[in-house]
Design an enzyme around this catalytic site. Structure first.
Site, PDB file in Angstrom:
ATOM      1  CG  ASP A  72      -1.918   1.160   1.169  1.00  0.00           C
ATOM      2  OD1 ASP A  72      -2.747   1.196   0.253  1.00  0.00           O
ATOM      3  OD2 ASP A  72      -1.860   2.044   2.053  1.00  0.00           O
TER       4      ASP A  72
ATOM      5  CD  GLU B  48      -1.936   6.242   2.946  1.00  0.00           C
ATOM      6  OE1 GLU B  48      -2.555   7.178   2.389  1.00  0.00           O
ATOM      7  OE2 GLU B  48      -2.482   5.192   3.316  1.00  0.00           O
TER       8      GLU B  48
ATOM      9  CG  HIS C 108      -1.220  10.895   4.184  1.00  0.00           C
ATOM     10  ND1 HIS C 108      -0.521  11.978   4.669  1.00  0.00           N
ATOM     11  CD2 HIS C 108      -1.306  11.085   2.839  1.00  0.00           C
ATOM     12  CE1 HIS C 108      -0.196  12.781   3.678  1.00  0.00           C
ATOM     13  NE2 HIS C 108      -0.679  12.268   2.546  1.00  0.00           N
TER      14      HIS C 108
ATOM     15  CG  HIS D 152      -6.367   5.891   4.976  1.00  0.00           C
ATOM     16  ND1 HIS D 152      -6.734   5.060   3.948  1.00  0.00           N
ATOM     17  CD2 HIS D 152      -7.508   6.395   5.486  1.00  0.00           C
ATOM     18  CE1 HIS D 152      -8.053   5.078   3.825  1.00  0.00           C
ATOM     19  NE2 HIS D 152      -8.543   5.894   4.743  1.00  0.00           N
TER      20      HIS D 152
ATOM     21  CG  ASP E 170      -4.484   1.425   5.132  1.00  0.00           C
ATOM     22  OD1 ASP E 170      -4.917   1.315   6.289  1.00  0.00           O
ATOM     23  OD2 ASP E 170      -4.698   2.426   4.427  1.00  0.00           O
TER      24      ASP E 170
END
Length: 234
Positions: free
Chosen positions: A8, A10, A58, A153, A158
């Site tokens: 994942d 950001e 985030h 997040h 995640d």
């Protein structure tokens, strides 16, 4: 050995074509569908500020990221770690688009051709749960994966949640027998049972049970206007 890495990112915004950059990468490894504990996590200096909407998601400020390495400083470590694995990403097109842009900046080839494969868990979820919300939060709720700690997040968090969700989404392919066989490495001695060699006893009803059954059928006949299925079958 099956090696899967759940990845994942950001980012500073939604569009790598407009110059948005990756600010965090999280990777969680599974070996034969079990967490290995060998994960990767990077905070990155994107050399630009995040859009307000992205920052609300985030929480990684420009001040926090100012002393973090640039993508060029971690690319070799990252790609060596991912080599040979099936990469699983939720909404893969988004993350792969950003990874491709970062790789192009440092003169490297595109992301997907360097991996064993890239699986989009969002597409998989849409096949399993058509017509439903299939965001990571929605899947956590539906599949009873605890995401209570996810107020913001985070790429590593995640990726870990996605690994749990993926295992539960694909659990239906496993039977109890397969689960037991997979546990042999834990010291269990599992033997297959040939059910064709077992004769099951047939217990016939006695007179009182037959009378009770007949009384139930009479009541069903009254309620259904004589349409009791058992009568027609007989």
């Amino acid at each position: 050995m099956q090696r899967q890495v759940f990845l994942d990112t950001e980012t500073t915004g939604l569009s790598p074509d407009n110059g948005d950059r990756i600010v965090e990468i999280g990777c969680v490894e599974l070996l034969n569908r079990r967490l290995s504990g060998s994960n990767k996590h990077f905070y990155l200096n994107p050399e630009r500020r995040s859009h307000e909407d992205a920052l609300r998601i985030h929480g990684l400020t420009a001040e926090f990221l100012a002393d973090k390495p640039r993508f060029s400083a971690v690319v070799d470590e990252l790609m060596a770690y991912l080599a040979g694995a099936e990469i699983i990403i939720h909404n893969a097109a988004f993350d792969v688009g950003f990874l491709d842009a970062e790789l192009e900046r440092v003169g490297r080839s595109r992301f997907a051709p360097q991996m064993a494969s890239v699986t989009d868990s969002l597409s998989l979820a849409r096949e399993i749960f058509p017509g439903k919300s299939n965001s990571l939060d929605a899947l956590c709720k539906r599949l009873e994966v605890d995401n209570a700690s996810r107020s913001l997040h985070g790429a590593l968090l995640d990726a870990g949640l996605l690994a749990e969700v993926y295992i539960r989404m694909t659990r239906g392919q496993d039977s109890l027998v397969i689960d037991a066989l997979e546990s042999q490495g834990d010291g269990l001695d599992v033997h297959a049972i040939d059910l064709s060699q077992i004769t099951l006893p047939v217990l016939l009803p006695d007179a009182a049970e037959c009378a009770a059954h007949e009384a139930v059928l009479v009541e069903l006949d009254k309620a259904s206007g004589g349409q009791t299925v058992w009568r027609h079958m007989a």
